[in-house]
Design a protein around this motif. Sequence first.
Motif, short mmCIF file in Angstrom:
data_model
loop_
_atom_site.label_atom_id
_atom_site.label_comp_id
_atom_site.label_asym_id
_atom_site.label_seq_id
_atom_site.Cartn_x
_atom_site.Cartn_y
_atom_site.Cartn_z
N LEU A 111 0.83 -1.20 0.00
CA LEU A 111 0.00 0.00 0.00
C LEU A 111 0.87 1.25 0.00
O LEU A 111 0.58 2.23 -0.65
CB LEU A 111 -0.90 0.01 1.24
CG LEU A 111 -1.99 -1.05 1.26
CD1 LEU A 111 -2.68 -1.04 2.62
CD2 LEU A 111 -2.99 -0.80 0.16
N PRO A 130 -6.11 -5.31 1.07
CA PRO A 130 -7.15 -4.29 1.27
C PRO A 130 -7.79 -3.82 -0.03
O PRO A 130 -9.00 -3.64 -0.10
CB PRO A 130 -6.41 -3.15 1.97
CG PRO A 130 -5.25 -3.81 2.62
CD PRO A 130 -4.85 -4.93 1.70
N ARG A 163 -9.67 -0.43 0.29
CA ARG A 163 -10.57 -0.33 1.43
C ARG A 163 -10.02 0.67 2.44
O ARG A 163 -8.85 0.61 2.82
CB ARG A 163 -10.69 -1.71 2.08
CG ARG A 163 -11.70 -1.80 3.20
CD ARG A 163 -11.71 -3.22 3.76
NE ARG A 163 -12.67 -3.38 4.84
CZ ARG A 163 -12.78 -4.48 5.57
NH1 ARG A 163 -12.00 -5.51 5.30
NH2 ARG A 163 -13.67 -4.56 6.53
N ILE A 169 -8.17 -0.29 6.73
CA ILE A 169 -7.18 -1.35 6.50
C ILE A 169 -6.79 -2.05 7.79
O ILE A 169 -6.02 -3.02 7.76
CB ILE A 169 -5.92 -0.79 5.82
CG1 ILE A 169 -5.18 0.15 6.78
CG2 ILE A 169 -6.25 -0.10 4.52
CD1 ILE A 169 -3.83 0.58 6.29
N GLY A 172 -8.10 5.70 9.03
CA GLY A 172 -7.66 5.40 7.67
C GLY A 172 -7.77 6.60 6.76
O GLY A 172 -6.89 6.87 5.94
N PHE A 229 -4.58 3.70 2.84
CA PHE A 229 -5.30 2.86 1.88
C PHE A 229 -5.10 3.33 0.46
O PHE A 229 -5.40 2.60 -0.50
CB PHE A 229 -6.80 2.89 2.20
CG PHE A 229 -7.44 4.22 1.95
CD1 PHE A 229 -8.06 4.50 0.74
CD2 PHE A 229 -7.37 5.23 2.90
CE1 PHE A 229 -8.64 5.74 0.51
CE2 PHE A 229 -7.95 6.47 2.68
CZ PHE A 229 -8.57 6.73 1.47
#
Length: 548
Positions: free
Chosen positions: A95, A311, A314, A317, A351, A357
């Motif tokens: 990520l 993820p 998303r 995470i 997040g 993310f």
Amino acid sequence: MKEGFRQSMAWLHTWTGLVVGWVLFFVFVTGTAGYVDDEITRWMQPERPLQVHVESVESVESVERGRMIEMALARLEQVATKAQSWTITLPHTPLRFRGDQGLEIAWEDLPERGHDYGRRGYEDLDARTGLLRQGIEPRETGGGTTLYRMHYALHYIPYDVAIYIVGVCTLLMLLAILSGVITHKKIFKDFFTFRPGKGQRSWLDAHNVVSVMALPFFLMITYSGLLFYTFDYMPAGAAVVYGTSDLQRRAMYDELYERDRREYLPARRPQADLEPLLQRAEATWQAPGVAALTIRQVKGEPARVDVQRMPGGRVNIYDPEVMSFDAVNGTPIVYDRQPNATITTLDTFYGLHEGLFADWWLRWLYLIAGLLGCAMIGTGLVLWTVKRRHQHRKRNDAAALFDAYGLRLVEVLNAGTLVGLPIAVAAYFWANRLLPVGMADRAAWEMHCLFLTWGWLFLYAALRPLKRAWLELAWMAVAAYALIPALNALTTDRHLGVTLAEGDWVLAGFDLSMFGLAALFAYAAMKIRRRWLKADATMAPSSKEALA
């Protein structure tokens, strides 16, 4: 009454923004750096190898993945025989950049008597051979992590004090944003209006444009920042329900975060073939695929394998989708677990705040929004001084002298913060290349160089005439950032001639970004100089002396 209310909101907007504006600018500069903290750390450790492009999970054949898992299990059996959990993270596009990622293994030992958690371990294996990577030991540095941490913990002061200072400033910023929206009833119309060369009107237009451009981001970032320390900022509710002792607060967090206090047995190699389990999970999820798998066994229950999904954009995470299987026969294990709405909400805001993310393009938007936040605070601070300077010229009473000292103080704080802080951050990068690699407390001295430079720039701004201070500091910023790639080329072999040719866009992007920042400061310096030269041509000599 309506007019009085808007005037009250205007007063609130002005003074809440001014009182904490310099702290908020510091928070936004360091917080924005946090969106690229991994990239900054990578640049500040040039001993690390150039970026290696590892094949994604989706492109690795099943037999290759199975072989990697076997190598990882063999290594875990050697180094983590008394661990309560084993985790294998497969090579995949991360990520956020984490360097030359290979096959990662991690474990947590069984906790010792009187402790809640066991010792954690981590190793990075070569995805092809399964051998431990023996990389060059990088230099000690605070990297981007130290810059990121300062946006909520500041520096040189106790952590508990720092989070309260930042919390108060964040709350006042939220008030400034809301009162600003109320004050500017035509704010969205003003968003499309910019009148250059109009003095105070131009600064107000610029402030409106950058404020509206990322208004949802500013609301989200301030509100979510307050949520993370809810029990620190508002402890009364938790104290009434759970009590104030350490044991009672521990019970509160156990319940809130649903912490697992069950007894675990040492992890062992699963008897079931793992590849069919991964394929079954992938068939259920479709895309994205498997990120990692964890092996553990609660005492009195069968051993299990938890397969974690990537993820894939998303926001939350921190609670990834997981499929569990019996480690002996491979049958699925279904848990009747209801998500905790409180923690899900908090993790979602966390997040959003951190942007972990985000893909590369969204991270760029986060970075741009953070820079717009710096611009919003900076234009607001300058707008206050421009307006007060205009009012000061019209006054000749006894209070005018006192106001002049206050105005001068704010001008010095503005110059020393809005231009001085970016120069100090550049000094942090310079220190990383110039301090001896084997120096004791090297990471601490990098940060000392930042604050020593910043303090000297405040003194410089206080001793120089206003206009000269602004222009000279702006050109210092141009030189400080433009010369960083040259300094990098003179002190390391990770310069643009190598990184561009090798396609390492993390290192190359850092150097190119330094040129970009230098160009922004050069543009600002030329605009300021042109504007002030034009103003000086029409200003009376007495007025010029007043601004000196």
